[in-house]
Design a protein around this motif. Sequence first.
Motif, short mmCIF file in Angstrom:
data_model
loop_
_atom_site.label_atom_id
_atom_site.label_comp_id
_atom_site.label_asym_id
_atom_site.label_seq_id
_atom_site.Cartn_x
_atom_site.Cartn_y
_atom_site.Cartn_z
N PRO A 67 0.06 -9.25 6.69
CA PRO A 67 -0.11 -7.78 6.82
C PRO A 67 0.42 -7.41 5.20
N ILE A 68 -0.29 -6.21 4.91
CA ILE A 68 0.59 -5.46 3.88
C ILE A 68 1.34 -4.32 4.31
N ASP A 69 2.45 -4.30 4.01
CA ASP A 69 3.34 -3.35 4.04
C ASP A 69 3.08 -2.02 3.42
N LEU A 70 3.36 -0.84 3.89
CA LEU A 70 3.10 0.44 3.48
C LEU A 70 4.35 0.97 2.83
N ILE A 71 4.08 1.74 1.89
CA ILE A 71 5.38 2.55 1.44
C ILE A 71 4.94 4.23 1.76
N GLN A 129 1.09 -1.19 0.16
CA GLN A 129 0.11 0.04 0.05
C GLN A 129 0.93 1.23 -0.10
N SER A 130 0.67 2.18 -0.84
CA SER A 130 1.21 3.48 -1.01
C SER A 130 0.72 4.46 -0.59
N THR A 131 0.97 5.14 0.61
CA THR A 131 0.19 6.37 1.50
C THR A 131 0.73 7.51 1.56
N ALA A 132 0.11 8.36 1.84
CA ALA A 132 0.70 9.71 2.35
C ALA A 132 -0.06 9.89 3.59
N PHE A 133 -0.85 8.86 4.16
CA PHE A 133 -1.65 8.93 5.65
C PHE A 133 -2.69 9.83 5.38
N GLY A 134 -3.63 10.08 4.36
CA GLY A 134 -4.59 10.95 4.08
C GLY A 134 -5.73 9.76 4.58
N LEU A 135 -6.85 10.46 4.57
CA LEU A 135 -7.99 9.80 5.07
C LEU A 135 -8.36 8.40 4.31
N THR A 136 -8.43 8.38 3.11
CA THR A 136 -8.88 7.17 2.60
C THR A 136 -7.68 6.12 2.59
N GLY A 137 -6.23 6.44 2.87
CA GLY A 137 -5.38 5.44 2.90
C GLY A 137 -5.56 5.18 4.40
#
Length: 309
Positions: free
Chosen positions: A101-105, A74-82
Amino acid sequence: MADDSRTETSSQLSSPGDHGSVDSGFVSPSTSTVSLPRISLTQPHLKHLNKQLESLHPMDILRFCKIFFPNLYQSTAFGLTGLVTVDMLSKLDAESTNPQPIDLIFLDTLYHFNETYELVERVRERYNVKVHVFKPADVATVEEFEKLYGEKLYEMSSELYDWVAKVEPLQRAYAELKVAAVLTGRRRSQGGQRGDIAVIELDDERGVIKINPLANWTFAQVKGYIDEHKVPYNALLDRGYKSVGDWHSTVPVGEGEDERAGRWKGQDKTECGIHNKQSRYAKWLQQQAALKQQAQVQQVQQVQEVQAA
């Protein structure tokens, strides 16, 4: 942001030693380095999958994706949807006898708000999720970045900034982590280029599958989930922000404005670069190289004129 055993940081250059060049990291338009995707889907099959997934709840879409796609991140900027996606994934793991678990980028541009960095730590601790942090190549601080590229690169050359701070780090993440498919936080209700996105898309230039599990959710649905499940979120949202990016290009959203209206306000821009075509940057490089060559020719001509005088 502090690193520990659950956080991995990468700052490797794709072309070591070439950081002094403006075009470092770009691929020539005439040179093809794009590999075949690790997951092959024909267009009819892709259309079929999207038709089936369109009416499903995001939890069911995620449940399917965890089974169907290998090397999923999962690529995320830690916005609400992410953040909703992170919470849903944690619930899927909780119901499984064999959680995976799915790792975050996370792309650390070095220009995020302090509130964003604090949120990253809160999410990592609450969900015990591994966060792979990728920064601009060869730098670890704003001071190092500005020493290399100058102050306010984001104003002087928006395209170059997007490449250095976001696009190249993400492509490096894809390569180093061997990403085959990636979950994003894009939704149609965000407008702009996102208005007609499908649940599953093929990024054929980068060779990865992009999955938008909450593509058909509204902001109200996302915020409702956040509140109901007490998901940690960026403190800036309580101060009028609805979409949070770098501090230099994010402002609060006004009454009645679109969700992403506070991003690059006053600029003809709606995306940071990671969802733009890679060929766009190749074209930009070609233009920069042409300008540089033209300047060199003019310089030689001026020298010759002085010598002949």
